[in-house]
Write an enzyme that holds these catalytic residues in place. Structure first.
Site, short mmCIF file in Angstrom:
data_model
loop_
_atom_site.label_atom_id
_atom_site.label_comp_id
_atom_site.label_asym_id
_atom_site.label_seq_id
_atom_site.Cartn_x
_atom_site.Cartn_y
_atom_site.Cartn_z
N GLY A 170 0.77 -0.81 0.12
CA GLY A 170 -0.13 -0.13 0.13
C GLY A 170 0.67 1.45 0.20
O GLY A 170 -0.01 2.12 -0.45
N GLY A 404 0.46 15.46 -37.86
CA GLY A 404 0.01 14.95 -36.61
C GLY A 404 0.42 16.42 -35.68
O GLY A 404 -0.17 16.87 -34.35
N ALA A 405 1.76 15.95 -35.15
CA ALA A 405 3.16 16.54 -34.46
C ALA A 405 3.12 17.63 -33.89
O ALA A 405 3.59 19.22 -33.38
CB ALA A 405 4.61 15.70 -34.88
C1 HXC Z 1 5.17 -3.73 10.85
C2 HXC Z 1 7.03 -3.79 10.29
C3 HXC Z 1 6.17 -4.17 8.94
C4 HXC Z 1 4.76 -4.68 8.18
C5 HXC Z 1 8.58 -3.89 8.27
N1 HXC Z 1 8.25 -4.27 10.04
N2 HXC Z 1 7.49 -4.24 8.36
N3 HXC Z 1 6.19 -4.29 11.14
N4 HXC Z 1 3.86 -4.29 9.52
N5 HXC Z 1 5.08 -4.17 7.29
C6 HXC Z 1 9.07 -3.97 11.28
C7 HXC Z 1 9.46 -5.54 11.31
O1 HXC Z 1 9.13 -6.56 12.30
C8 HXC Z 1 11.08 -4.53 12.25
O2 HXC Z 1 11.06 -4.89 13.44
C9 HXC Z 1 10.99 -3.93 11.62
O3 HXC Z 1 9.82 -2.84 10.69
C10 HXC Z 1 12.42 -3.17 10.23
O4 HXC Z 1 12.50 -4.36 9.82
P1 HXC Z 1 13.32 -5.60 8.92
O5 HXC Z 1 12.11 -6.38 9.03
O6 HXC Z 1 14.16 -5.39 10.25
O7 HXC Z 1 14.30 -4.05 7.51
P2 HXC Z 1 14.91 -4.32 6.61
O8 HXC Z 1 15.72 -6.16 5.88
O9 HXC Z 1 15.44 -3.10 6.28
O10 HXC Z 1 13.27 -4.64 5.22
C11 HXC Z 1 12.20 -3.73 5.54
C12 HXC Z 1 10.87 -4.52 4.59
C13 HXC Z 1 10.31 -5.71 5.14
C14 HXC Z 1 12.27 -4.81 2.90
C15 HXC Z 1 10.13 -3.19 4.13
O11 HXC Z 1 10.79 -5.58 6.40
C16 HXC Z 1 9.53 -5.90 4.90
O12 HXC Z 1 9.43 -7.05 3.70
N6 HXC Z 1 7.98 -5.81 5.24
C17 HXC Z 1 6.77 -6.65 5.00
C18 HXC Z 1 6.77 -5.40 3.84
C19 HXC Z 1 5.60 -6.08 3.40
O13 HXC Z 1 4.93 -7.05 2.47
N7 HXC Z 1 4.19 -5.50 3.96
C20 HXC Z 1 2.97 -5.89 3.62
C21 HXC Z 1 2.35 -5.46 2.46
S1 HXC Z 1 0.81 -5.21 1.99
P3 HXC Z 1 11.66 -5.01 14.40
O14 HXC Z 1 10.74 -4.68 15.88
O15 HXC Z 1 12.90 -5.89 14.35
O16 HXC Z 1 13.13 -3.46 14.84
C22 HXC Z 1 0.28 -3.66 1.75
C23 HXC Z 1 -1.31 -3.55 1.61
C24 HXC Z 1 -1.99 -1.98 1.31
O17 HXC Z 1 0.71 -2.82 1.91
C25 HXC Z 1 -2.75 -2.53 0.48
C26 HXC Z 1 -3.79 -1.39 0.04
C27 HXC Z 1 -3.89 -1.27 -1.73
#
Ligand code: HXC
Length: 510
Positions: A170, A404-405
């Site tokens: 999102g 046309g351009a």
């Molecule tokens: C809750 C989250 C989070 C999330 C990351 N964190 N994403 N917590 N919800 N979506 C937290 C982790 O648990 C971690 O906590 C801290 O943030 C840092 O994340 P890391 O994974 O350690 O960092 P990094 O290795 O840099 O990776 C970052 C990242 C990865 C690429 C963003 O965290 C990731 O893939 N997150 C999930 C992304 C995702 O699938 N989001 C949902 C998308 S669906 P701690 O406590 O360890 O610091 C969506 C639907 C909406 O958005 C649709 C609307 C149209």
């Protein structure tokens, strides 16, 4: 009493720490600044007024009730950029990865509502793992609330997104609905689904950088309008961009002090066009020589470089420039360049920024790739955008304006206000060679005759005077006086009033 005051300070201290020193250090180790450090660079010193510093999430699933940091992963408020008001939100990756919860979304919505009411831009600094996984549908609802506001604010206040970390799910769709998206090289990513999901579903193996890094989005997908080296450059450049824009759709862009004579003569422009009509030259030279102090803020520099878009100032006033670039694909219009320029023209028109168009276009790019890709519909976007634009429009044809351009590129027929041509302009249905090959097909074996026919065609059509005779060109001007002519034209159009017929909204060929 003193105790209570101290308590406030200690709560503030707590809030400022976000997800804690360990995560702040990790953010720095990646070459990224924190949410607050970024705002300090973006806004005038001491101008930031924060909202909702003490907001906390209300989630109780997955043990979340024991982890409720102040601010909930986003710093919001308002401040000024060179004295002009902007609303801002800056996601804090140190708090749950900057992920969006119900309350995080409410904070963003609050400042967006205020921006709309008070008529000031919204700048979002995005650094977020997307929907807060622990909150489920509540966070999806939060996203949708932000999206709805993006839509309503579109064309009312400028919306600028800076992608400064991972933006997944999102987190990419709100930026996608804003006016400009900028990224930071090597530290920011945008994708709907990340590399792991891509591998599972399609078996493709890609890195995050390949899938959604700054290079991908500025060069391939055109999702992003530009990329910066690091957070500091990003904030400095956003400040520069904001100076070109009005605060809202009812105000004009600011007039900046200028120290460049509007009557400046540029002798070098008289030799910009090469003798050989097929030889390219750099259209950017013309833009820089017409602009106040040579200051040009280019948008989508790395995408569809056959057309140039960006902002300059003339006599201190913002002007949007669209220019064919003969150095790339001979400056032709194609799917990508039409889309790029159409979006830019529509932004300018929505925010009352006058448009200057420099034309050197041999036509639309032919081929199955273009036709199958829908060049008819995409080319029509630019035609539509120019045709509906009611802002002051000044056009200068430097060399080719074929087919046309010619019509598309802000011609007189699309309500161009001033349509100038240089003496080197060639305004015709097509180039001499192509025309002769069609008109005199039976004589193609006779090289001498064809050369004569080509010469005749060139003499008759490869000039601006046929169009000038008909009033389609208002004046044929000397290249060296282009800045003066353009400046006077825009000055004369400051009181322009033109309205399109009433409608709910148009139906631009999407
Ligand atoms: C809750 C989250 C989070 C999330 C990351 N964190 N994403 N917590 N919800 N979506 C937290 C982790 O648990 C971690 O906590 C801290 O943030 C840092 O994340 P890391 O994974 O350690 O960092 P990094 O290795 O840099 O990776 C970052 C990242 C990865 C690429 C963003 O965290 C990731 O893939 N997150 C999930 C992304 C995702 O699938 N989001 C949902 C998308 S669906 P701690 O406590 O360890 O610091 C969506 C639907 C909406 O958005 C649709 C609307 C149209």
């Amino acid at each position: 009493m003193k105790d209570i005051l101290n308590q406030l300070e200690s709560r503030r201290e707590d809030a400022r720490l976000g997800g804690g020193q360990r995560r702040i250090d990790a953010q720095h180790a990646r070459g990224k600044l924190t949410a607050r450090e970024r705002l300090e660079l973006l806004l005038d010193e001491g101008s930031f007024e924060e909202f909702d510093m003490f907001v906390r999430h209300r989630s109780t699933d997955f043990g979340m009730e024991n982890d409720r940091p102040y601010g909930d992963g986003v710093v919001t408020g308002w401040g000024t950029i060179n004295g002009r008001m902007v609303y801002v939100f800056s996601q804090d990756f140190t708090v749950f990865g900057g992920s969006l919860s119900e309350t995080h979304a409410q904070k963003i919505c609050k400042i967006m509502d205020m921006a709309m009411r008070n008529g000031a831009p919204v700048i979002g600094l995005n650094d977020s793992g997307g929907a807060r996984i622990q909150e489920g549908v509540a966070s999806l609802a939060g996203y949708a609330d932000v999206f709805q506001r993006n839509v309503l604010a579109s064309g009312v206040v400028p919306q600028i997104s800076v992608i400064m970390g991972p933006c997944a799910g999102g987190a990419v769709y709100s930026p996608a609905m804003t006016d400009f998206i900028f990224m930071v090289k090597d530290t920011s990513y945008m994708f709907v689904t990340g590399p792991d999901v891509v591998k599972t579903v399609t078996n493709e193996v890609v890195t995050a950088e390949q899938l959604g890094g700054a290079s991908t989005h500025t060069k391939k997908s055109s999702v992003a309008d530009g990329a910066f080296e690091n957070d500091v450059e990003a904030m400095t450049e956003i400040r520069r961009l904001v100076d070109f824009l009005p605060l809202n759709n009812r105000e004009k862009a600011p007039t900046r002090p200028f120290f460049d004579d509007p009557n400046r003569i540029e002798g070098s422009l008289d030799t910009l066009i090469p003798e050989n009509p097929n030889q390219p030259y750099d259209m950017k030279e013309l833009i820089l020589k017409v602009a106040d102090e040579g200051d040009f803020y280019e948008i989508q520099k790395d995408f569809a470089a056959n057309i140039i878009t960006g902002f300059i100032r003339i006599e201190g006033q913002s002007v949007g420039v669209v220019a064919n670039q003969p150095m790339v694909l001979a400056g032709c219009l194609d799917i990508d360049s039409s889309r790029k320029a159409a979006r830019f023209v529509r932004f300018c028109d929505a925010f009352e920024i006058p448009i200057l168009t420099f034309v050197d276009v041999p036509g639309f790019l032919p081929g199955t790739g273009q036709e199958y890709g829908g060049v008819i519909k995409h080319g029509a976007k630019l035609l539509f955008a120019y045709g509906e634009a009611t802002v002051p429009k000044v056009t200068v044809i430097t060399r080719k304006a074929y087919g046309g351009a010619y019509d598309v590129m802000s011609s007189k027929h699309l309500r161009g206000d001033f349509n100038y041509a240089w003496p080197t302009a060639e305004i015709a249905v097509m180039g001499a060679k192509g025309a002769v090959e069609i008109l005199y097909r039976s004589e193609l074996g006779d090289a001498e005759k064809i050369a004569e026919r080509t010469h005749d065609y060139e003499t008759r059509f490869a000039n601006p005077f046929v169009a000038a005779e008909k009033g389609f060109i208002d004046e044929v001007i000397q290249p060296h006086s282009t800045r003066r002519r353009v400046a006077r034209a825009f000055a004369s159009l400051r009181g322009k009033k033109l309205a399109n017929p009433w409608k709910k909204h148009d139906n631009i060929p999407l």
